[in-house]
Design a protein around this motif. Structure first.
Motif, PDB file in Angstrom:
ATOM      1  N   UNK A   1       3.320  18.337  14.026  1.00 46.96           N
ATOM      2  CA  UNK A   1       4.679  17.932  13.722  1.00 46.96           C
ATOM      3  C   UNK A   1       4.810  17.479  12.268  1.00 46.96           C
ATOM      4  N   UNK A   2       3.880  16.648  11.789  1.00 47.86           N
ATOM      5  CA  UNK A   2       3.924  16.191  10.401  1.00 47.86           C
ATOM      6  C   UNK A   2       2.914  16.961   9.579  1.00 47.86           C
ATOM      7  N   UNK A   3       3.315  17.333   8.354  1.00 53.78           N
ATOM      8  CA  UNK A   3       2.421  18.078   7.465  1.00 53.78           C
ATOM      9  C   UNK A   3       1.993  17.249   6.262  1.00 53.78           C
ATOM     10  N   UNK A   4       2.908  16.412   5.743  1.00 54.26           N
ATOM     11  CA  UNK A   4       2.603  15.551   4.598  1.00 54.26           C
ATOM     12  C   UNK A   4       3.148  14.156   4.878  1.00 54.26           C
ATOM     13  N   UNK A   5       2.262  13.175   4.780  1.00 56.33           N
ATOM     14  CA  UNK A   5       2.633  11.797   5.051  1.00 56.33           C
ATOM     15  C   UNK A   5       2.464  10.989   3.774  1.00 56.33           C
ATOM     16  N   UNK A   6       3.537  10.362   3.309  1.00 57.78           N
ATOM     17  CA  UNK A   6       3.470   9.512   2.127  1.00 57.78           C
ATOM     18  C   UNK A   6       3.088   8.102   2.540  1.00 57.78           C
ATOM     19  N   UNK A   7       2.131   7.526   1.821  1.00 57.41           N
ATOM     20  CA  UNK A   7       1.700   6.155   2.077  1.00 57.41           C
ATOM     21  C   UNK A   7       1.776   5.365   0.779  1.00 57.41           C
ATOM     22  N   UNK A   8       2.836   4.576   0.596  1.00 55.50           N
ATOM     23  CA  UNK A   8       2.899   3.698  -0.569  1.00 55.50           C
ATOM     24  C   UNK A   8       1.924   2.543  -0.379  1.00 55.50           C
ATOM     25  N   UNK A   9       1.269   2.130  -1.461  1.00 54.12           N
ATOM     26  CA  UNK A   9       0.328   1.027  -1.349  1.00 54.12           C
ATOM     27  C   UNK A   9       0.546   0.031  -2.466  1.00 54.12           C
ATOM     28  N   UNK A  10       0.353  -1.238  -2.139  1.00 50.62           N
ATOM     29  CA  UNK A  10       0.356  -2.288  -3.159  1.00 50.62           C
ATOM     30  C   UNK A  10      -1.019  -2.938  -3.244  1.00 50.62           C
ATOM     31  N   UNK A  12      -2.624  -4.439  -0.856  1.00 45.79           N
ATOM     32  CA  UNK A  12      -2.793  -5.578   0.054  1.00 45.79           C
ATOM     33  C   UNK A  12      -3.544  -5.171   1.322  1.00 45.79           C
ATOM     34  N   UNK A  13      -4.002  -6.181   2.072  1.00 45.75           N
ATOM     35  CA  UNK A  13      -4.665  -5.918   3.352  1.00 45.75           C
ATOM     36  C   UNK A  13      -3.712  -5.235   4.326  1.00 45.75           C
ATOM     37  N   UNK A  14      -2.459  -5.635   4.282  1.00 44.47           N
ATOM     38  CA  UNK A  14      -1.466  -5.033   5.169  1.00 44.47           C
ATOM     39  C   UNK A  14      -1.241  -3.560   4.819  1.00 44.47           C
ATOM     40  N   UNK A  15      -1.236  -3.249   3.528  1.00 46.75           N
ATOM     41  CA  UNK A  15      -1.103  -1.850   3.110  1.00 46.75           C
ATOM     42  C   UNK A  15      -2.318  -1.046   3.569  1.00 46.75           C
ATOM     43  N   UNK A  16      -3.484  -1.691   3.600  1.00 40.60           N
ATOM     44  CA  UNK A  16      -4.696  -1.030   4.089  1.00 40.60           C
ATOM     45  C   UNK A  16      -4.553  -0.683   5.578  1.00 40.60           C
ATOM     46  N   UNK A  17      -3.953  -1.586   6.352  1.00 40.72           N
ATOM     47  CA  UNK A  17      -3.706  -1.301   7.776  1.00 40.72           C
ATOM     48  C   UNK A  17      -2.776  -0.107   7.930  1.00 40.72           C
ATOM     49  N   UNK A  18      -1.752  -0.048   7.085  1.00 31.62           N
ATOM     50  CA  UNK A  18      -0.832   1.089   7.129  1.00 31.62           C
ATOM     51  C   UNK A  18      -1.567   2.375   6.774  1.00 31.62           C
ATOM     52  N   UNK A  19      -2.487   2.287   5.810  1.00 37.45           N
ATOM     53  CA  UNK A  19      -3.280   3.457   5.414  1.00 37.45           C
ATOM     54  C   UNK A  19      -4.133   3.953   6.575  1.00 37.45           C
ATOM     55  N   UNK A 112       4.451   2.982   5.906  1.00 34.42           N
ATOM     56  CA  UNK A 112       4.239   1.872   4.985  1.00 34.42           C
ATOM     57  C   UNK A 112       4.200   0.542   5.712  1.00 34.42           C
ATOM     58  N   UNK A 113       3.646  -0.438   5.028  1.00 34.23           N
ATOM     59  CA  UNK A 113       3.516  -1.769   5.598  1.00 34.23           C
ATOM     60  C   UNK A 113       4.774  -2.586   5.318  1.00 34.23           C
ATOM     61  N   UNK A 114       4.979  -3.569   6.175  1.00 39.51           N
ATOM     62  CA  UNK A 114       6.029  -4.559   5.950  1.00 39.51           C
ATOM     63  C   UNK A 114       5.388  -5.925   6.069  1.00 39.51           C
ATOM     64  N   UNK A 115       5.708  -6.779   5.128  1.00 40.47           N
ATOM     65  CA  UNK A 115       5.145  -8.137   5.157  1.00 40.47           C
ATOM     66  C   UNK A 115       5.867  -9.020   6.167  1.00 40.47           C
ATOM     67  N   UNK A 116       6.960  -8.535   6.711  1.00 33.61           N
ATOM     68  CA  UNK A 116       7.641  -9.253   7.791  1.00 33.61           C
ATOM     69  C   UNK A 116       8.279 -10.562   7.378  1.00 33.61           C
ATOM     70  N   UNK A 117       8.736 -10.645   6.136  1.00 29.59           N
ATOM     71  CA  UNK A 117       9.419 -11.873   5.706  1.00 29.59           C
ATOM     72  C   UNK A 117      10.721 -12.026   6.474  1.00 29.59           C
ATOM     73  N   UNK A 118      11.055 -13.263   6.762  1.00 28.64           N
ATOM     74  CA  UNK A 118      12.289 -13.539   7.501  1.00 28.64           C
ATOM     75  C   UNK A 118      13.091 -14.611   6.786  1.00 28.64           C
ATOM     76  N   UNK A 119      14.325 -14.732   7.184  1.00 30.41           N
ATOM     77  CA  UNK A 119      15.176 -15.811   6.701  1.00 30.41           C
ATOM     78  C   UNK A 119      15.419 -15.758   5.206  1.00 30.41           C
ATOM     79  N   UNK A 120      15.350 -16.917   4.566  1.00 28.32           N
ATOM     80  CA  UNK A 120      15.670 -17.048   3.151  1.00 28.32           C
ATOM     81  C   UNK A 120      14.699 -16.248   2.286  1.00 28.32           C
TER      82      UNK A 120
END
Length: 145
Positions: A1-10, A12-19, A112-120
């Motif tokens: 179904x997918x042929x090319x997957x883009x993975x943005x990285x910064x 971080x450890x969370x970006x590594x999990x997304x990778x 991609x990863x999300x840091x899951x910030x909430x609120x303010x």
């Protein structure tokens, strides 16, 4: 179904999990992973030699961090036997750089990863993941930590 997957990285450890998630997904689908690291341009004001030196130091450090992040992503893909290509780009708006890269590379999914910030914090800092999710014309899969 997918042929090319883009993975943005910064880098971080969370970006590594997304990778890791993206590499597993790419292996299942026989897809290629495209990595991208988006550098925010230096806020250069153009006054004096110190500013030019600061610009060069900033870019050198940014490129070094980008190289490390993409190298780590490449290793994750290599461990899964997944083809990988990575690039570092400079954009004033990070989420636009992510989407532009996905379109230019013909990617059919962004993981991609999300840091899951909430609120303010989320309101003040914004969320690259949220903006990519909102503006990308292709599916976006968010990996939470």
């Amino acid at each position: 179904m997918f042929k090319k997957i883009l993975v943005p990285s910064d880098g971080s450890d969370l970006a590594h999990k997304a990778a890791e998630f993206a590499a597993d997904l790419a292996k299942v689908h026989g897809a290629e992973v495209i990595g991208v690291y988006v550098i925010d341009p230096f806020p250069y004001i153009g006054i004096g030699d110190a500013s030019a030196a600061g610009l060069q130091a900033y870019l050198a450090e940014s490129r070094s961090v980008a190289g490390q992040a993409l190298e780590a992503l490449g290793k994750v893909c290599a461990a899964e036997g997944v083809p990988f290509a990575g690039d570092t780009i400079e954009r004033n708006v990070v989420y636009e750089g992510v989407i532009e890269t996905a379109q230019a590379e013909g990617c059919d999914l962004i993981v991609m990863a999300s840091h899951g910030r909430q609120g303010v914090k989320a309101l003040i800092l914004g969320s690259v993941a949220q903006k990519v999710l909102t503006h990308a014309p292709m599916p976006v899969l968010i990996v939470k930590g």
